[in-house]
Design an enzyme around this catalytic site. Structure first.
Site, short mmCIF file in Angstrom:
data_model
loop_
_atom_site.label_atom_id
_atom_site.label_comp_id
_atom_site.label_asym_id
_atom_site.label_seq_id
_atom_site.Cartn_x
_atom_site.Cartn_y
_atom_site.Cartn_z
N LYS A 79 0.87 -1.17 0.00
CA LYS A 79 0.00 0.00 0.00
C LYS A 79 0.91 1.22 0.00
O LYS A 79 1.94 1.23 0.70
CB LYS A 79 -0.89 -0.04 1.25
CG LYS A 79 -1.90 1.08 1.35
CD LYS A 79 -2.77 0.93 2.60
CE LYS A 79 -3.84 2.00 2.70
NZ LYS A 79 -4.74 1.81 3.87
N SER A 154 -9.72 1.96 2.90
CA SER A 154 -8.82 2.72 2.06
C SER A 154 -7.82 1.85 1.28
O SER A 154 -7.25 2.32 0.30
CB SER A 154 -8.07 3.73 2.91
OG SER A 154 -7.23 3.08 3.84
N SER A 178 -9.94 -0.51 7.03
CA SER A 178 -9.36 -0.37 5.68
C SER A 178 -8.67 -1.60 5.11
O SER A 178 -8.31 -1.59 3.94
CB SER A 178 -8.39 0.79 5.64
OG SER A 178 -9.11 1.99 5.55
#
Ligand code: GLN
Length: 490
Positions: A79, A154, A178
């Site tokens: 990420k 997210s 997330s």
């Protein structure tokens, strides 16, 4: 190789060990898939072809020399919130569009030390604020199951990349859901460990008392393999736990006889979408048929998680994001008139609307005169929410519930209505407020879209969660289903 069923981490590692393929071949294959398919999905912000091929060749050389680490040659993605030495780390924000970190996050370093090869950095909501990946400066990421729908957020890019078979696994972070919510919406497995299980050093801070890094992959077994390499004490992060890291993979075989699964009454009442409820009950029925006992539990204050979280997380974010001032690093506005203008314009230009909203809410909640009414109350509420979980764990071993209230929604459907967007987190936030570990596993899809079952454990009982999820995945194959957009025969 597009169109083949994507291999799991364990299958790939076995192929590498037996010499059926080289790390370089695997990485080339990943890069080719990303090139061919990510234009439509937009799961990557940065692809590091040169770095990945160099690392893959090094992994092949280590293996040839008999020195291969446990993950040698395994391609993964991070990420874009994890700092990667020499590789741009944007947090999906214009503010950090030009930021190249001088060091790597501990989690990234540990995975690399085990031999994993970083192919690139994945899309996300800006500064991890959101549930749809639509607040990214680099444009929304799309759900491989239906390109008109969001992948969740997210960590949407990591979830979509794994679901589309572009990489076998990716890291994510979870401040309020997330990892779990995008895992659920993309039909993969994602684990958010206990707060403190994985070092936060080099993980760009959103809300420091809630943020936790974890793994997103196809199966619980794959998560176990990677979490083992990523977790553990880090002297450079004072909130990182000293608790020893068990062998998560070996623990998949643990005896689950007499397992008690708690079902929070309010999560399975009439407020739950009935079609989602049926699928969750079917999944729990599989475990019940193998000896697990389903027990009702109460989490009487859980309905307060959204108000508590949406004071605490913005409060922490407002202080964490104060460092982006246009002076030290990140975006700087052109031709500032004076220092005040430099700060305000750099921040106004660098941050998107949702990030600015959180900073405003957080600054307000922390201001003198409002602190007691908002921040302190939210902290007290947090304590009650945590206590509810601890009480429930007196009588059950794990708690099960929905991961998200529905399946993947359409792009644009909620993005202009923050309060509706925040409802996406109703089943996940309490876990972060309590610091507990939790994961999401795919169950039977609904109208062709994935549905996730959330399993929550006691502090530091990731091994048990993974074992329960693994047992379920031995009985079913929902986690191996492939989205049509990835080109596979579903
Ligand atoms: N959706 C939640 C938020 O917007 C959680 C985000 C996260 O876990 N990083 O804050």
């Amino acid at each position: 190789m597009a169109g083949e069923t994507p291999s799991t981490v364990s299958q790939l590692l076995e192929a590498l060990e037996r010499g059926r393929c080289s790390a370089e071949e695997l990485v080339r294959d990943c890069l080719a898939r990303i090139e061919a398919e990510d234009g439509a999905v937009n799961s990557f912000i940065t692809v590091d072809a040169v770095g990945a091929l160099t690392a893959a060749r090094a992994a092949d050389a280590e293996r040839a020399a008999g020195r291969a680490g446990p993950l040698a040659g395994l391609p993964i993605a991070h990420k874009d919130i994890f700092c990667t030495d020499g590789l741009r780390t944007s947090c999906a924000s214009r503010m950090l569009d030009n930021f190249v970190p001088p060091y790597s996050a501990t989690a990234v370093e540990r995975l690399a030390a085990a031999g994993a090869v970083t192919v690139g950095k994945t899309n996300m909501d800006e500064f991890a604020m959101g549930s749809s990946n639509e607040t990214s400066y680099y444009g929304p990421c799309r759900n491989p199951w239906d390109l008109e729908r969001v992948p969740g957020g997210s960590s949407g890019g990591s979830a979509a990349a794994v679901a589309a078979g572009l990489v076998p696994a990716a890291t994510g972070t979870d401040t309020g859901g997330s990892i779990r919510q995008p895992a659920a919406l993309c039909g993969i497995t994602g684990i958010k460990p206990t707060y403190g299980r994985v070092s936060r050093l080099g993980m760009i801070a959103f809300a420091s008392s809630l943020d936790q890094g974890g793994i997103m992959a196809r199966s619980a077994e794959d998560c176990a393999l990677l979490l083992g390499a990523m977790a553990g004490h880090d002297p450079a992060d004072s909130t990182c736990a000293r608790e020893p890291v068990p062998d998560y993979r070996a623990a998949l075989a643990m005896d689950l006889g007499g397992l008690r699964i708690g079902l929070p009454r309010h999560w399975f009442d009439a407020t739950l979408d009935s079609a989602i409820g049926e699928r969750l009950h079917a999944a729990l029925g599989e475990l019940e048929a193998r000896g697990a006992r389903l027990v009702d539990v109460d989490l009487p204050n859980n309905h307060l998680s959204i108000p508590a979280y949406y004071i605490l997380a913005p409060a922490e974010a407002s202080t964490n994001l104060a460092r982006y001032d246009g002076v030290r690093y990140g975006h700087r506005c052109a031709d500032p008139a004076d220092l005040e203008d430099l700060y305000t314009r750099s921040r106004e230009e660098g941050f998107g609307a949702e990030v600015q909203r959180r900073i405003l809410i957080g600054t307000y909640a922390l201001s003198a005169g409002y602190y007691d009414a908002y921040y302190k109350k939210a902290q007290q509420t947090r304590r009650l929410i945590r206590q509810d979980y601890l009480d429930a764990f007196e009588s059950v071993d794990v708690i099960a519930g929905p991961t998200a209230p529905g399946t993947a929604f359409r792009l644009g459907e909620k993005v202009d209505d923050p309060v509706t967007m925040y409802q996406e987190d109703s089943y996940t936030l309490g876990v972060n407020l309590a610091g507990l570990p939790a994961l999401s596993v795919p169950v039977e899809p609904l109208d062709g879209l994935p549905v996730g079952l959330q399993l929550i454990g006691r502090h530091f009982e990731e091994a048990r969660l993974l074992a329960v999820a693994h047992r379920y995945q031995q009985l079913t194959d929902w986690h191996l289903r492939e989205p049509p957009a990835a080109g596979g025969a579903a």
